[in-house]
Design an enzyme around this catalytic site. Structure first.
Site, PDB file in Angstrom:
ATOM      1  N   GLY A 354      35.313  34.688   8.623  1.00  0.00           N
ATOM      2  CA  GLY A 354      36.133  34.754   7.431  1.00  0.00           C
ATOM      3  C   GLY A 354      37.326  33.832   7.576  1.00  0.00           C
ATOM      4  O   GLY A 354      38.098  33.974   8.510  1.00  0.00           O
ATOM      5  N   THR A 355      37.481  32.905   6.641  1.00  0.00           N
ATOM      6  CA  THR A 355      38.461  31.832   6.782  1.00  0.00           C
ATOM      7  C   THR A 355      38.878  31.355   5.408  1.00  0.00           C
ATOM      8  O   THR A 355      38.150  31.531   4.443  1.00  0.00           O
ATOM      9  CB  THR A 355      37.834  30.651   7.571  1.00  0.00           C
ATOM     10  OG1 THR A 355      37.299  31.127   8.802  1.00  0.00           O
ATOM     11  CG2 THR A 355      38.839  29.562   7.881  1.00  0.00           C
ATOM     12  N   VAL A 356      40.040  30.698   5.312  1.00  0.00           N
ATOM     13  CA  VAL A 356      40.406  29.993   4.085  1.00  0.00           C
ATOM     14  C   VAL A 356      40.724  28.542   4.434  1.00  0.00           C
ATOM     15  O   VAL A 356      41.304  28.242   5.476  1.00  0.00           O
ATOM     16  CB  VAL A 356      41.622  30.636   3.374  1.00  0.00           C
ATOM     17  CG1 VAL A 356      41.248  32.010   2.842  1.00  0.00           C
ATOM     18  CG2 VAL A 356      42.835  30.728   4.279  1.00  0.00           C
TER      19      VAL A 356
END
Length: 535
Positions: A354-356
């Site tokens: 999970g990353t932005v």
């Protein structure tokens, strides 16, 4: 109110590229992108805008990042490139032997054991001090405002929020209760369109802004992290936070089709992209939508991952140099292994993360490729009580094999999946690009680069194109909309093709290119709530 389902969409949607002259911010959430432009209009530059957007994303997209995660950046500032590695090491008190004595056979996903030193607050402070035009307090103001006032949760974020709830509700231990107190205040996950706020999160952002993150590493916040860790048998201590400093590094590159593709060097796995591009540079493609093109890309990715997962670690521990891994002679040897049938490379099993990712550019030509992450969505499942700080679980990427270069050790950085990318040509900036999503990231980078550099797709078209993801062995996942005739042809070559029902695990990217006339051309991700703000 009209009745409809915010999560159901019956027809494909089409976007055009976005054009601008003065400034552009591309992120996975509209509020974050607009916060970046708000800061730019107040006199900030691209770096200020990126920090503002990044801080907002910890509020409006906590499903992929938080204050307690890591960050990397590639900055183009006054015609020069800079790299920032703000990933934290393992605590000084942890060892493989201690974990093995506890009966562990592999690194756990949740709880305190996989928690490493968070690097995000230090990244914001370091970038702002070196390149920013406004104070950190001014830059973080939009994020603080959203945290205090609340915001309606977006569609894709709501999906991931529910997924995290379903995972964390199964975890045993009092240490996980603060996550539910913070992110499920009514005892259930927040739905799309419902308003969520966190005054604890807001106050923490205020403290970071006012002290340039010193409170997080030396002050009150560091003490709260230490107390929480000690209470539940964690290894992280205030002294680990006090000794952390982000590293300025030189990005590494290969030339592909006349363009220089840049990535952050290890401990990140950006060189996986470069290894694969080197292999592909000695090949030619007749057309994008042919089985031969997809086959070559998949096989190149497999070989690159086999090398990456064997050799990449904290650079102090690596036994093979980046230079050797990126040599053209080595690429030629690897290229010869690609035949007409699917192969089984020597590699581990990639996991989802999970990353932005975000990109920003300003009128002066400054640009930044920035990525931050808590890993596996919200991270460890732990929130430091009274702070809103969701701690990441990046240490899960360590192994417990004491002979492996990536075995956990005190003060050692883990193999890291988050990678910002940047493109130049003849020493001039073309622009930032990135695709987040754990072990999908190098594969996403490769797919959009080949789409643009080999097949001349524009940034939006390159992001819209159906994606595939190699998982393990001969298994390749393809997303909804992937051409059935290509999937069938790949299967005949020995690939184990798996159609997925959702696109959310196939990465989420942003691209900003700058023309010779100074016009910015942006593309944003259709697989999330992507948005490009301009002025």
């Amino acid at each position: 109110m009209l009745e409809f389902d915010l999560l159901q969409y019956n027809y494909p949607s089409r976007r055009n590229v976005v054009l601008s002259k003065k400034g552009m911010v591309a992120t996975s959430h509209p509020l974050a992108a607009q916060a970046g432009i708000e800061i730019m209009k107040k006199g900030g530059n691209a770096v200020d805008a990126a920090i503002a957007a990044a801080a907002c994303l910890t509020v409006v997209e906590p499903t992929g990042n938080g204050i307690g995660g890591d960050a990397f950046a590639i900055v183009w500032y006054k015609d020069k490139m800079y790299g920032l590695n703000s990933s934290g090491p393992a605590p000084k008190g942890i060892t493989a032997d201690k974990l093995l004595d506890m009966g562990l056979k592999e690194m756990p996903k949740y709880g305190f054991i996989p928690v490493t030193v968070p690097g995000i607050p230090a990244a914001w402070a370091a970038l702002n001090k070196r390149f920013g035009k406004l104070s950190l307090k001014e830059v973080l103001e939009p994020a603080i405002r959203y945290a205090y006032e609340g915001h309606p949760v977006s569609v894709n974020v709501a999906k991931l929020w529910k997924k995290a709830y379903d995972t964390f509700i199964q975890l045993k231990g009092e240490e996980f209760k603060p996550w539910f107190d913070t992110f499920c205040p009514d005892g259930k996950p927040v739905k799309a369109g419902e308003v969520w706020s966190s005054k604890d999160h807001a106050r923490t952002l205020e403290s970071i802004a006012e002290t340039y993150a010193e409170s997080f590493y030396w002050g009150e916040l560091a003490e709260k992290i230490d107390d929480f860790s000690r209470k539940f048998g964690g290894f992280l201590r205030k002294e680990d936070l006090e000794s952390f400093e982000p590293e300025w590094v030189d990005p590494v590159s290969v030339n592909y089709r006349g363009y220089d593709v840049w990535e952050i060097p290890p401990n990140g796995h950006g060189i996986t992209v470069l290894i694969a591009l080197n292999i592909l540079s000695g090949m030619s493609f007749d057309s994008k939508e042919t089985v031969e093109t997809y086959h070559k890309l998949i096989e190149a990715v497999k070989l690159a991952f086999a090398d990456a997962q064997k050799h990449i670690a904290d650079p102090k521990y690596m036994k093979v140099s980046v230079k050797d891994l990126l040599s053209l002679d080595y690429a030629e040897k690897r290229r010869k292994l690609i035949g007409n049938e699917a192969m089984v490379p020597v590699a581990g099993e990639p996991n989802k993360g999970g990353t932005v990712y975000l990109a920003a550019a300003d009128e002066e030509g400054n640009m930044i490729s920035y990525i931050q992450s808590n890993y596996m969505g919200f991270g460890s499942g732990l929130v430091v009580p009274g702070t809103g700080i969701a701690l990441h679980n990046r240490g899960n990427n360590f192994c417990l094999d004491k002979e492996h270069v990536n075995c956990i050790a005190p003060g050692k950085k883990p193999y890291h999946t988050i990678i910002p990318g940047f493109l130049t040509k003849d020493g001039k900036a073309v622009g930032p690009f990135g695709v987040m999503g754990g072990f999908m990231q190098p594969q996403g980078h490769l797919q959009i680069l080949v789409s643009m550099l080999d097949f001349k797709l524009n940034p939006q078209d390159a992001l819209d194109a159906p994606r595939w993801q190699w998982v393990k062995g001969k298994t390749v996942q393809v997303e909804p909309g992937f051409p059935a005739n290509i999937a069938q042809a790949l299967a005949r070559k020995g690939h184990d093709i798996v159609y997925e029902t959702e696109s959310i695990n196939f990465g989420r990217g942003q691209i900003i290119w700058r023309t010779d006339d100074g016009v910015f051309i942006g593309g944003t991700e259709p697989r999330t709530d992507g948005y490009i703000a301009v002025y």
